[in-house]
Design an enzyme around this catalytic site. Sequence first.
Site: not given
Lengths: 308, 312
Positions: A17, A141, A20, A23
């Site tokens: 997750e 990140d 964006y 995934v």
Amino acid sequence: MEINIVDKYEKLEKVGEGTYGKVYKAQDRATGQLVALKKTRLEMDEEGIPPTALREISLLNLLSRSLYVVRLLAVEQAAKNGRPVLYLVFEFLDTDLKKYLDAYRRGPAARPLPPHLVKNFLYQLLKGVAHCHGHGVLHRDLKPQNLLVDKEKGILKIADLGLGRAFTVPMKSYTHEIVTLWYRAPEVLLGATHYSTGVDMWSVGCIFAEMVRRQALFPGDSELQQLLHIFRLLGTPTEDQWPGVSGFKDWHEYPQWKPQSLARVVPTLEPEGVDLLSKMLQLDPSNRISAIAAMEHPYFDSLDKSQF
Amino acid sequence: MATAGWDLREEDAFEYEFDLENPFTSPADEPIASLLDAEGHHAPSVSAAASAARRDAAGFISKVRFGAGLAVHPRVAYLALNYVDRFLSKRELPSDRQPWAPRLLAISCLSLAAKMQRVAAFSIADIQVGEEFMFDAATVQRMERVVLGTLDWRVRSVTPLAFLGFFLTACNPPHRHPQQVAAVKARAVDLLLRAQPEVKMAEFSPSVAAAAALLAAAGEVAAANLPAFQAAVAACPFVNSEKLRECGEVLAAACGVGLGRAAASVDTPVTVLAQHSSASSASESEWTVGSAANGGGGDTKKRCMGPPSQWG
């Protein structure tokens, strides 16, 4: 130009997750190539493709030319319920640094990472970070889960680059997942609104230490706990050491800890490595070493840089 | 929780904007090698530049660029025509069967180019005033996506403008003549913007075009230092001196900067000028006329634009 995404790619499994949205591991039906398929939350408005999306995706495209950044293979424009949807198609790698370190930490084959491998991975990470910073982009990140490993080639690649709003990692997770704080720089934890390349260098330092220790350096479970972990090791900052620190939004009075020896938490690391780590883990971001400067640190003198 | 991922805060509105002179956003860390590597992927093909579709699209862009009250920013027009060229280098437009196609391409490229840069948006309807029929927003947006797909989303174009900074740094120690450097750069940008529609410019790589424009500009506004500029450019191994000379000629002809000299001197390459004028299409001639008025006094021009052989 618009395709039905399932005509071109076979979705194999949900692998995460991401920032964006979802995934998927998928396979290009024509070539058989495995890809990571990320559906963006882009919604075309009356202006067509939003300017920020255009600028960000084109920048991502540019950044992904580096060997040390996960490659953006394509941007697919698909139609869903008559609305255009953008998918970002990245190269797929099945290992990330977290899984990679887990294999050294647990189980029958548990053992330290060979020191030259730590050095090699760190150098690649710095190269990727320097590339992003050189293009004016912060990752924001960096963490082992976001560093993909090509085990066969021994290459480490930065993934999940967060650009602007469209891709930024929210402080609170979009999907209510737990967002790890372990690699978050103190200025971010203290509520700084303007931060710079130093936030990534802090994360690099944490990842460096974790490769040596095989466990996280600052495993906090809340913003406060995270800061306490940091201050306990590096000392509680004072206004003299870090001008302006008590002015941060989330600054509180903390126990007055004295700095501990960094070598004690990374006992197997050679002295040059400890010195480099200490330059990455400076509390005041303005004192933190840059990626470019770190690549020139004597710790890497024993590394054959021509291979990169 | 947040659902509209693309909602923008004010301060984010221009994040990661694209700067033609600095396509990689951070020149200091990005060596010239990256620019040279990229220019190959971004240069239009000669055949595309010579196509009828290109002529029509360039004509439309030039019309909205110079048309009264249309207010399309010069750099938007410049980037848009670069997209047009690169698009046509990858696929053909059947402009004989679909005579409207080049205009649709031009409008879509203008729209994309405006979104990439920090400029005021323009109205798609306004720039089509006086056209036979109008493309609506949905059609333009569809074409935008076709263009993006064709360009593989490589919309941070490496154009000649991207190389100016490199050459200027090579020519001048930093901060030595900041005003003069700024003037040379501004004039070089001006020349490159004007020369872009010229079909023959497609024969030169962006780096060569930048070097030629810089020498022409230096000759005009910093004539005393021209030898220093020439020496610095000559020291760059990737600049082919023969191509540089040819490009200087094309540039001079396209911009009409040799005109003042033509009247004053016998050794002007009049023939070159004449050839290019006659070869120019109707739409391009606007550019030539428009630019002739620009530039300094006759003396300056004389020194600057002097025989192309001096430039190599």
